[in-house]
Motif scaffolding. Structure first.
Motif, PDB file in Angstrom:
ATOM      1  N   TYR A  31      40.352  36.434  34.241  1.00 31.08           N
ATOM      2  CA  TYR A  31      39.391  36.330  35.336  1.00 31.08           C
ATOM      3  C   TYR A  31      40.127  36.749  36.603  1.00 31.08           C
ATOM      4  O   TYR A  31      41.255  36.340  36.851  1.00 31.08           O
ATOM      5  N   GLY A  32      39.493  37.592  37.387  1.00 32.89           N
ATOM      6  CA  GLY A  32      40.169  38.189  38.524  1.00 32.89           C
ATOM      7  C   GLY A  32      40.567  39.625  38.257  1.00 32.89           C
ATOM      8  O   GLY A  32      40.918  40.347  39.179  1.00 32.89           O
ATOM      9  N   HIS A  33      40.512  40.060  36.981  1.00 27.90           N
ATOM     10  CA  HIS A  33      40.713  41.467  36.637  1.00 27.90           C
ATOM     11  C   HIS A  33      39.391  42.061  36.140  1.00 27.90           C
ATOM     12  O   HIS A  33      38.797  42.893  36.795  1.00 27.90           O
ATOM     13  N   ALA A  34      38.940  41.628  34.980  1.00 29.75           N
ATOM     14  CA  ALA A  34      37.664  42.126  34.452  1.00 29.75           C
ATOM     15  C   ALA A  34      36.495  41.420  35.136  1.00 29.75           C
ATOM     16  O   ALA A  34      36.587  40.257  35.514  1.00 29.75           O
ATOM     17  N   ILE A  35      35.403  42.152  35.294  1.00 30.76           N
ATOM     18  CA  ILE A  35      34.166  41.572  35.825  1.00 30.76           C
ATOM     19  C   ILE A  35      33.449  40.908  34.657  1.00 30.76           C
ATOM     20  O   ILE A  35      33.022  41.567  33.714  1.00 30.76           O
ATOM     21  N   LYS A  36      33.304  39.587  34.722  1.00 28.08           N
ATOM     22  CA  LYS A  36      32.901  38.798  33.563  1.00 28.08           C
ATOM     23  C   LYS A  36      31.419  38.429  33.525  1.00 28.08           C
ATOM     24  O   LYS A  36      30.966  37.875  32.524  1.00 28.08           O
ATOM     25  N   SER A  37      30.684  38.667  34.609  1.00 25.64           N
ATOM     26  CA  SER A  37      29.285  38.243  34.615  1.00 25.64           C
ATOM     27  C   SER A  37      28.462  39.177  35.485  1.00 25.64           C
ATOM     28  O   SER A  37      28.996  39.891  36.347  1.00 25.64           O
ATOM     29  N   ASP A  38      27.148  39.156  35.275  1.00 28.34           N
ATOM     30  CA  ASP A  38      26.244  39.938  36.120  1.00 28.34           C
ATOM     31  C   ASP A  38      26.300  39.453  37.564  1.00 28.34           C
ATOM     32  O   ASP A  38      26.178  40.252  38.497  1.00 28.34           O
ATOM     33  N   ARG A  39      26.489  38.157  37.767  1.00 26.41           N
ATOM     34  CA  ARG A  39      26.571  37.618  39.128  1.00 26.41           C
ATOM     35  C   ARG A  39      27.829  38.112  39.842  1.00 26.41           C
ATOM     36  O   ARG A  39      27.798  38.416  41.037  1.00 26.41           O
ATOM     37  N   GLU A  40      28.938  38.201  39.115  1.00 26.31           N
ATOM     38  CA  GLU A  40      30.156  38.741  39.721  1.00 26.31           C
ATOM     39  C   GLU A  40      29.974  40.217  40.060  1.00 26.31           C
ATOM     40  O   GLU A  40      30.390  40.675  41.127  1.00 26.31           O
ATOM     41  N   LEU A  41      29.353  40.971  39.151  1.00 24.45           N
ATOM     42  CA  LEU A  41      29.087  42.376  39.433  1.00 24.45           C
ATOM     43  C   LEU A  41      28.218  42.515  40.685  1.00 24.45           C
ATOM     44  O   LEU A  41      28.489  43.365  41.548  1.00 24.45           O
ATOM     45  N   ALA A  42      27.200  41.673  40.804  1.00 27.27           N
ATOM     46  CA  ALA A  42      26.330  41.732  41.985  1.00 27.27           C
ATOM     47  C   ALA A  42      27.110  41.404  43.258  1.00 27.27           C
ATOM     48  O   ALA A  42      26.855  41.999  44.319  1.00 27.27           O
ATOM     49  N   ALA A  43      28.070  40.473  43.170  1.00 28.68           N
ATOM     50  CA  ALA A  43      28.890  40.139  44.340  1.00 28.68           C
ATOM     51  C   ALA A  43      29.768  41.321  44.735  1.00 28.68           C
ATOM     52  O   ALA A  43      29.925  41.624  45.929  1.00 28.68           O
ATOM     53  N   PHE A  44      30.340  42.013  43.746  1.00 26.11           N
ATOM     54  CA  PHE A  44      31.113  43.222  44.054  1.00 26.11           C
ATOM     55  C   PHE A  44      30.210  44.294  44.664  1.00 26.11           C
ATOM     56  O   PHE A  44      30.617  44.998  45.594  1.00 26.11           O
ATOM     57  N   GLY A 216      46.956  54.575  61.800  1.00 28.19           N
ATOM     58  CA  GLY A 216      45.863  55.277  62.472  1.00 28.19           C
ATOM     59  C   GLY A 216      44.492  54.692  62.254  1.00 28.19           C
ATOM     60  O   GLY A 216      43.512  55.147  62.860  1.00 28.19           O
ATOM     61  N   PHE A 217      44.362  53.699  61.368  1.00 29.47           N
ATOM     62  CA  PHE A 217      43.060  53.106  61.099  1.00 29.47           C
ATOM     63  C   PHE A 217      42.601  52.245  62.273  1.00 29.47           C
ATOM     64  O   PHE A 217      43.418  51.661  62.994  1.00 29.47           O
ATOM     65  N   THR A 218      41.296  52.170  62.445  1.00 28.73           N
ATOM     66  CA  THR A 218      40.721  51.366  63.513  1.00 28.73           C
ATOM     67  C   THR A 218      39.618  50.474  62.942  1.00 28.73           C
ATOM     68  O   THR A 218      39.263  50.582  61.769  1.00 28.73           O
ATOM     69  N   GLY A 219      39.086  49.597  63.802  1.00 31.15           N
ATOM     70  CA  GLY A 219      37.956  48.759  63.408  1.00 31.15           C
ATOM     71  C   GLY A 219      38.240  47.907  62.191  1.00 31.15           C
ATOM     72  O   GLY A 219      37.359  47.710  61.338  1.00 31.15           O
ATOM     73  N   ILE A 220      39.452  47.381  62.089  1.00 35.35           N
ATOM     74  CA  ILE A 220      39.845  46.617  60.905  1.00 35.35           C
ATOM     75  C   ILE A 220      39.222  45.227  60.973  1.00 35.35           C
ATOM     76  O   ILE A 220      39.440  44.481  61.930  1.00 35.35           O
ATOM     77  N   THR A 221      38.435  44.896  59.950  1.00 36.93           N
ATOM     78  CA  THR A 221      37.722  43.623  59.932  1.00 36.93           C
ATOM     79  C   THR A 221      37.816  42.986  58.552  1.00 36.93           C
ATOM     80  O   THR A 221      37.947  43.689  57.543  1.00 36.93           O
ATOM     81  N   PRO A 222      37.755  41.656  58.477  1.00 35.99           N
ATOM     82  CA  PRO A 222      37.736  41.007  57.165  1.00 35.99           C
ATOM     83  C   PRO A 222      36.417  41.256  56.460  1.00 35.99           C
ATOM     84  O   PRO A 222      35.370  41.413  57.093  1.00 35.99           O
ATOM     85  N   ALA A 223      36.466  41.328  55.147  1.00 36.76           N
ATOM     86  CA  ALA A 223      35.271  41.444  54.313  1.00 36.76           C
ATOM     87  C   ALA A 223      35.149  40.176  53.477  1.00 36.76           C
ATOM     88  O   ALA A 223      36.144  39.501  53.199  1.00 36.76           O
ATOM     89  N   ASP A 224      33.925  39.861  53.075  1.00 36.66           N
ATOM     90  CA  ASP A 224      33.664  38.606  52.376  1.00 36.66           C
ATOM     91  C   ASP A 224      34.003  38.735  50.893  1.00 36.66           C
ATOM     92  O   ASP A 224      33.119  38.953  50.053  1.00 36.66           O
ATOM     93  N   TYR A 225      35.284  38.567  50.569  1.00 35.08           N
ATOM     94  CA  TYR A 225      35.697  38.585  49.173  1.00 35.08           C
ATOM     95  C   TYR A 225      35.474  37.232  48.492  1.00 35.08           C
ATOM     96  O   TYR A 225      35.423  37.153  47.267  1.00 35.08           O
ATOM     97  N   HIS A 226      35.309  36.202  49.290  1.00 32.99           N
ATOM     98  CA  HIS A 226      35.132  34.873  48.707  1.00 32.99           C
ATOM     99  C   HIS A 226      33.869  34.796  47.853  1.00 32.99           C
ATOM    100  O   HIS A 226      33.801  34.020  46.897  1.00 32.99           O
ATOM    101  N   GLN A 227      32.858  35.603  48.180  1.00 34.86           N
ATOM    102  CA  GLN A 227      31.646  35.613  47.351  1.00 34.86           C
ATOM    103  C   GLN A 227      31.963  36.055  45.922  1.00 34.86           C
ATOM    104  O   GLN A 227      31.363  35.556  44.961  1.00 34.86           O
ATOM    105  N   VAL A 228      32.920  36.984  45.787  1.00 35.95           N
ATOM    106  CA  VAL A 228      33.337  37.429  44.449  1.00 35.95           C
ATOM    107  C   VAL A 228      34.084  36.321  43.734  1.00 35.95           C
ATOM    108  O   VAL A 228      33.825  36.020  42.553  1.00 35.95           O
ATOM    109  N   VAL A 229      35.035  35.685  44.441  1.00 37.60           N
ATOM    110  CA  VAL A 229      35.835  34.625  43.823  1.00 37.60           C
ATOM    111  C   VAL A 229      34.941  33.477  43.364  1.00 37.60           C
ATOM    112  O   VAL A 229      35.144  32.901  42.289  1.00 37.60           O
TER     113      VAL A 229
END
Length: 262
Positions: A31-44, A216-229
């Motif tokens: 878990y954390g490598h393979a996508i194990k459920s439809d809900r996890e896929l939807a979160a990704f 050189g990257f700009t506009g760096i912001t956090p993304a909501d990865y917790h929904q996947v976890v």
């Protein structure tokens, strides 16, 4: 510790290739490598859509492994090029996706693509293993189109709070007590190569932001990865759900200046 030489980096990268190739057969057990459920896929899918905008885009999946992030990208309708350093990982990704994605053997730190080839780049659990992150970030910036986005999903797998360390030990104990099938890791080899990573002392979000800004990257912001976890934990057996909480995980979105806003 002195800075690594190019020869040191080459030797380490070959060890990394061999190590992750040996892990390919059981990689999707975790878990954390393979996508194990439809809900996890939807979160990704939500994470990718929020980070990149609407499909179809030309997207490069860096260090694609067995092709799980590629699966999420394809499900959204993106045109995907997937790259990995391990022949064994690439073989598994090709078995999953056939000709639906362009799946290539290559080095994420030394890309062969032309400048401004992609609308978006995504990488999961790669940055912490880089031998030369400054070179990698410069390459990623180069192959992005102006206005393109980079999504980095990673974590600090080295440093744990006292609570995280307790959680990890308990989850590991519970897994062993249950005799659960696990993704096989050669602990000695893992310790040897990770002790020589650039981020051997841990990958922090603030440090990564600073390095991406310098590239050189700009506009760096956090993304909501917790929904996947959360969805990974929902689908996981208890011992894996516990261990998923034992490390600091995060995602960042960065933009290459120029181009039309999306």
């Amino acid at each position: 510790m002195s800075a690594p030489t190019p020869q040191d980096n080459f030797s380490l990268k070959e060890e990394i290739r061999a190590y992750w190739s040996a892990r390919a057969e059981s990689f999707d057990l975790s878990y954390g490598h393979a996508i194990k459920s439809d809900r996890e896929l939807a979160a990704f899918q939500r994470l990718i859509r929020d980070s990149f905008g609407s499909a179809p885009l030309d997207v490069l999946d860096l260090a694609c492994g067995t092709g799980e992030i590629t699966r999420a990208l394809l499900s959204l309708g993106h045109r995907v090029t997937a790259l990995d350093f391990s022949e064994a990982m690439i073989a598994r990704a090709r078995a999953k996706h056939g000709n639906a994605a362009r799946i290539l053997l290559g080095d994420a730190e030394r890309l062969l693509d032309d400048e401004a080839s992609y609308d978006a780049l995504i990488t999961r659990h790669l940055v912490w293993t880089l031998t030369d992150p400054e070179a990698a970030f410069a390459e990623w910036f180069r192959v992005l189109k102006p206005g393109g986005r980079l999504l980095v999903i990673d974590g600090d797998w080295v440093n744990r709070t006292r609570w995280q360390a307790l959680v990890n030990r308990f989850g590991t104990w519970l897994r062993e007590r249950r005799g659960a099938a696990v993704h096989q890791i050669d602990a000695d080899t893992h310790a040897s190569i990770t002790s020589r990573f650039y981020f051997r002392d841990g990958l922090g979000r603030e440090r990564l932001e600073a390095m991406l800004t310098a590239a050189g990257f700009t506009g760096i912001t956090p993304a909501d990865y917790h929904q996947v976890v959360r969805e990974q934990q929902r689908a996981a057996p208890l011992h894996d759900a516990i261990r998923l909480a034992s490390s600091t995980r995060f995602a960042l979105v960065a933009r290459k200046p120029g181009g039309a806003a999306r």
